[in-house]
Scaffold this motif. Structure first.
Motif, PDB file in Angstrom:
ATOM      1  N   UNK A 255       0.619  -1.228  -0.190  1.00  0.00           N
ATOM      2  CA  UNK A 255      -0.030   0.117   0.024  1.00  0.00           C
ATOM      3  C   UNK A 255       0.815   1.080  -0.015  1.00  0.00           C
ATOM      4  N   UNK A 256       2.303   1.110  -0.005  1.00  0.00           N
ATOM      5  CA  UNK A 256       3.157   2.408   0.164  1.00  0.00           C
ATOM      6  C   UNK A 256       3.339   2.893   1.515  1.00  0.00           C
ATOM      7  N   UNK A 257       3.673   4.115   1.663  1.00  0.00           N
ATOM      8  CA  UNK A 257       4.121   4.545   2.698  1.00  0.00           C
ATOM      9  C   UNK A 257       3.004   4.727   4.065  1.00  0.00           C
ATOM     10  N   UNK A 258       1.800   4.747   3.610  1.00  0.00           N
ATOM     11  CA  UNK A 258       0.714   5.079   4.368  1.00  0.00           C
ATOM     12  C   UNK A 258       0.609   3.775   5.501  1.00  0.00           C
ATOM     13  N   UNK A 259       1.236   2.638   4.957  1.00  0.00           N
ATOM     14  CA  UNK A 259       1.237   1.338   5.854  1.00  0.00           C
ATOM     15  C   UNK A 259       1.712   1.801   7.281  1.00  0.00           C
TER      16      UNK A 259
ATOM     17  N   UNK B 214       1.692  14.048   5.774  1.00  0.00           N
ATOM     18  CA  UNK B 214       3.203  13.734   6.467  1.00  0.00           C
ATOM     19  C   UNK B 214       3.721  12.702   5.242  1.00  0.00           C
ATOM     20  N   UNK B 215       2.994  12.123   4.501  1.00  0.00           N
ATOM     21  CA  UNK B 215       3.742  11.118   3.434  1.00  0.00           C
ATOM     22  C   UNK B 215       4.741  12.159   2.694  1.00  0.00           C
ATOM     23  N   UNK B 216       4.378  13.343   2.355  1.00  0.00           N
ATOM     24  CA  UNK B 216       5.297  14.237   1.481  1.00  0.00           C
ATOM     25  C   UNK B 216       5.399  15.703   2.504  1.00  0.00           C
ATOM     26  N   UNK B 217       6.129  15.472   3.524  1.00  0.00           N
ATOM     27  CA  UNK B 217       6.534  16.377   4.591  1.00  0.00           C
ATOM     28  C   UNK B 217       7.056  17.538   4.222  1.00  0.00           C
ATOM     29  N   UNK B 218       8.050  17.362   3.324  1.00  0.00           N
ATOM     30  CA  UNK B 218       9.001  18.536   2.672  1.00  0.00           C
ATOM     31  C   UNK B 218       7.951  19.447   2.066  1.00  0.00           C
ATOM     32  N   UNK B 219       7.178  18.865   0.892  1.00  0.00           N
ATOM     33  CA  UNK B 219       6.437  19.742   0.127  1.00  0.00           C
ATOM     34  C   UNK B 219       5.091  20.203   0.788  1.00  0.00           C
ATOM     35  N   UNK B 220       4.584  19.283   1.586  1.00  0.00           N
ATOM     36  CA  UNK B 220       3.176  19.834   2.202  1.00  0.00           C
ATOM     37  C   UNK B 220       3.097  20.360   3.667  1.00  0.00           C
ATOM     38  N   UNK B 221       4.472  20.301   4.371  1.00  0.00           N
ATOM     39  CA  UNK B 221       4.309  20.674   5.837  1.00  0.00           C
ATOM     40  C   UNK B 221       5.418  21.719   5.885  1.00  0.00           C
TER      41      UNK B 221
ATOM     42  N   UNK C 163       1.666   8.566  -4.606  1.00  0.00           N
ATOM     43  CA  UNK C 163       2.262   7.968  -3.338  1.00  0.00           C
ATOM     44  C   UNK C 163       1.285   7.322  -2.409  1.00  0.00           C
ATOM     45  N   UNK C 164      -0.041   7.408  -2.827  1.00  0.00           N
ATOM     46  CA  UNK C 164      -1.256   7.149  -2.017  1.00  0.00           C
ATOM     47  C   UNK C 164      -1.702   5.697  -2.518  1.00  0.00           C
TER      48      UNK C 164
END
Length: 566
Positions: A336-340, A372-379, A457-458
């Motif tokens: 499932x990707x990093x969400x796991x 948080x899956x794309x923290x640099x871009x979205x946080x 990435x989801x």
């Protein structure tokens, strides 16, 4: 003021750390190497050699700063890392800070790769180590970011004051502002395709759109979007609205607008979303159009709702669907990707005592997890821009939608995580039941169009490809460029990006891609060619929306989509 912003930024990190902890993750505390992970590091010779290289590089870096030897660039940011692009980072002191951070980050990630544990645990440690590394970047703190210091000097501290106000406002609303929200309004310049609400219950409103062509296909189209966010990702501004484009192609179009769950609805289950959602919506479409069948277009979790509804409908003899389209839908959750890393049995067990009485999973909590899956871009990008520099981010409709989250019922969401993600039951025929019917997706023989996005990435595209091994009907798989949203919402008029097609469906997705043909522009073009033969002949467009039983309740986009999560 600088120290206040520095401390405030640290509090934001602690906030995101707690969010990850509550979602099943175990990120490290700010200020040091994650203590519980240090025990996993294996002092093998190659690891010790890497550590020696790290110390040697740090010594050379320090000697270059104090002038004991010529300063040199020992490490550069990875390709695509824009945090240190500004010329201010070339100042000797800040170049030292930057390189110190990059060297330490590299050493930490290499140490994790040598961890003496199994692959699953190593991936989890690597993910949260990356989260930690991203969070402690010197670019994220006022005192170690030369761009912030320069701007503060130029504005006589006004940038810091403005940043403090923006930070306090975001803390109050519980989300980081990622776009200029004053520019957008649902119903004014978002979700403006003409239409009306023709049916509603406590779970959804059904929209029917006004035809824009004299002739329409006789087979209607039902759109089932995800219930995690608002439906208008498919109806943004007119120039990038998929809904408007579909209507312009001559389809009598209906769309499910899910309601953000209120506290009194906290006992809703996955069964409810099927029975009172998907099946009820399809029933109304049939009654309004007086057509036996319809085509169905679904997106993300909406596709999982439709897919799990189909065995139930088959068991009842409800042969209502002519075809099914799955846009970025994952049915096989093997990878499932990093969400796991945010989903584990600890999370499920913590929720079990609350399932009977019900509850609400906050849309803001879900939004923070996805961010948080794309923290640099979205946080962190917005922490620096908004709080440290005091700037307002530019208007961007996709990011406005991204922060317009929706609540889910705790039982429904927990069932989803346990059965789909942890148990991967959708790949196991008859392993569980819904609405009293054993679920077996291998019995689905409907013509199906599966779209995935290469950089998603989801829903990893290779995982989306797993649908080709489940469904037994004629299936077309198409891969688009870009990510989960930008790859899917790719207007034909813009003619951007490309997509890949391959008529063959080998078991291995990599083999599919090796022989796939790249085509320019939007994948919508390919989908339209696929759908048209399944839409029947062209007939005169209806002169009014709804019918005598289902009258217009209110103009589109309706009340439900305008409700904001507080």
């Amino acid at each position: 003021m600088l120290q206040q912003l520095n401390d405030a930024n640290r509090q934001w990190w602690l906030h995101w750390e707690n969010t990850a902890n509550s979602s099943g993750g175990t990120p490290a505390p700010a200020g040091g190497v994650p203590p519980t992970w240090a025990a996993w590091l294996n002092p093998r010779p190659e690891w010790i050699e890497k550590q020696t290289e790290y110390y040697r590089a740090q010594l050379d870096l320090w000697l270059g700063l104090v002038g004991a030897k010529p300063a040199q660039k020992l490490i550069e940011p990875e390709r695509g890392d824009r945090r240190f692009n500004a010329p201010e980072w070339e100042d000797p002191l800040f170049s030292f800070i930057k390189q110190n951070y990059l060297l330490t980050s590299k050493w930490l990630m290499e140490s994790v790769s040598a961890a003496a544990t199994d692959e699953e645990m190593r991936e989890k440690i690597a993910f949260f180590t990356r989260q930690y590394v991203d969070a402690i970047s010197p670019a994220n703190f006022a005192l170690t970011n030369p761009e912030v210091l320069k701007l503060a000097k130029e504005t006589q501290g006004e940038s810091l004051s403005a940043g403090m106000q923006k930070m306090l406002a975001d803390v109050q609303k519980g989300l980081i502002t990622t776009t200029d929200e004053s520019v957008f309004e649902v119903g004014r310049n978002l979700a403006v395709t003409p239409g009306a609400v023709v049916y509603e219950n406590d779970l959804f409103q059904l929209l029917q759109y006004t035809p824009s062509t004299d002739k329409v296909y006789e087979v209607p189209l039902l759109i089932v979007p995800p219930c995690v966010n608002k439906y208008y990702i498919m109806d943004l501004q007119p120039e990038n609205s998929m809904v408007r484009w579909v209507v312009e192609q001559g389809y009598t179009t209906f769309l499910v607008s899910w309601k953000s769950v209120q506290p009194e609805q906290g006992k809703l289950t996955w069964d409810d979303y099927i029975e009172q959602g998907v099946i009820r919506a399809a029933e109304v479409v049939r009654e309004i159009t007086r057509r036996e069948k319809m085509n169905v277009l679904s997106f993300c979790i909406g596709g999982e709702l439709v897919s799990t509804a189909m065995p139930i409908m088959q068991s009842r003899g409800l042969d209502w669907f002519e075809s099914l389209t799955l846009m970025t839908v994952i049915l096989d959750h093997s990878e499932p990707g990093d969400i796991k890393h945010f989903i584990d049995w600890k999370l499920i067990r913590s929720r079990e005592p609350m399932l009977e009485q019900g509850g609400v999973v906050s849309g803001k909590e879900l939004a923070r997890t996805f961010a948080s899956l794309r923290a640099n871009d979205l946080i962190w990008n917005y922490v620096v821009n908004n709080y440290l520099k005091g700037k307002t981010p530019p208007p961007f409709d996709l990011l406005y939608w991204n922060n317009d989250s929706a609540n889910l019922a705790l039982p429904m969401h927990t069932f989803f995580l346990e059965n789909m993600y942890l148990k991967n039951n959708l790949t196991k025929p008859n392993s569980f039941s819904l609405c009293g019917v054993p679920i077996d997706l291998t019995q689905i023989t409907l013509p199906t169009y599966v779209f995935a996005a290469r950089e998603d990435h989801i829903v990893l595209w290779r995982s989306a490809y797993g649908t080709t091994r489940l469904f037994k009907g004629p299936l077309r798989f198409v891969l688009g460029a870009s990510g989960h949203i930008a790859g899917t919402i790719n207007p034909v008029t813009a003619n951007k990006r490309n997509y890949w097609v391959n008529e063959e469906l080998p078991a291995d997705p990599e083999q599919w891609f090796e022989k796939a043909e790249s085509r320019p522009g939007s994948w919508w073009q390919d989908w339209a060619v696929w759908l048209a033969p399944r839409a029947g002949k062209q007939v005169a467009a209806p002169k009014k929306l709804g019918n005598t039983k289902y009258k217009e309740i209110e103009p589109a986009p309706g009340r439900y989509v305008k409700e904001r999560v507080e």
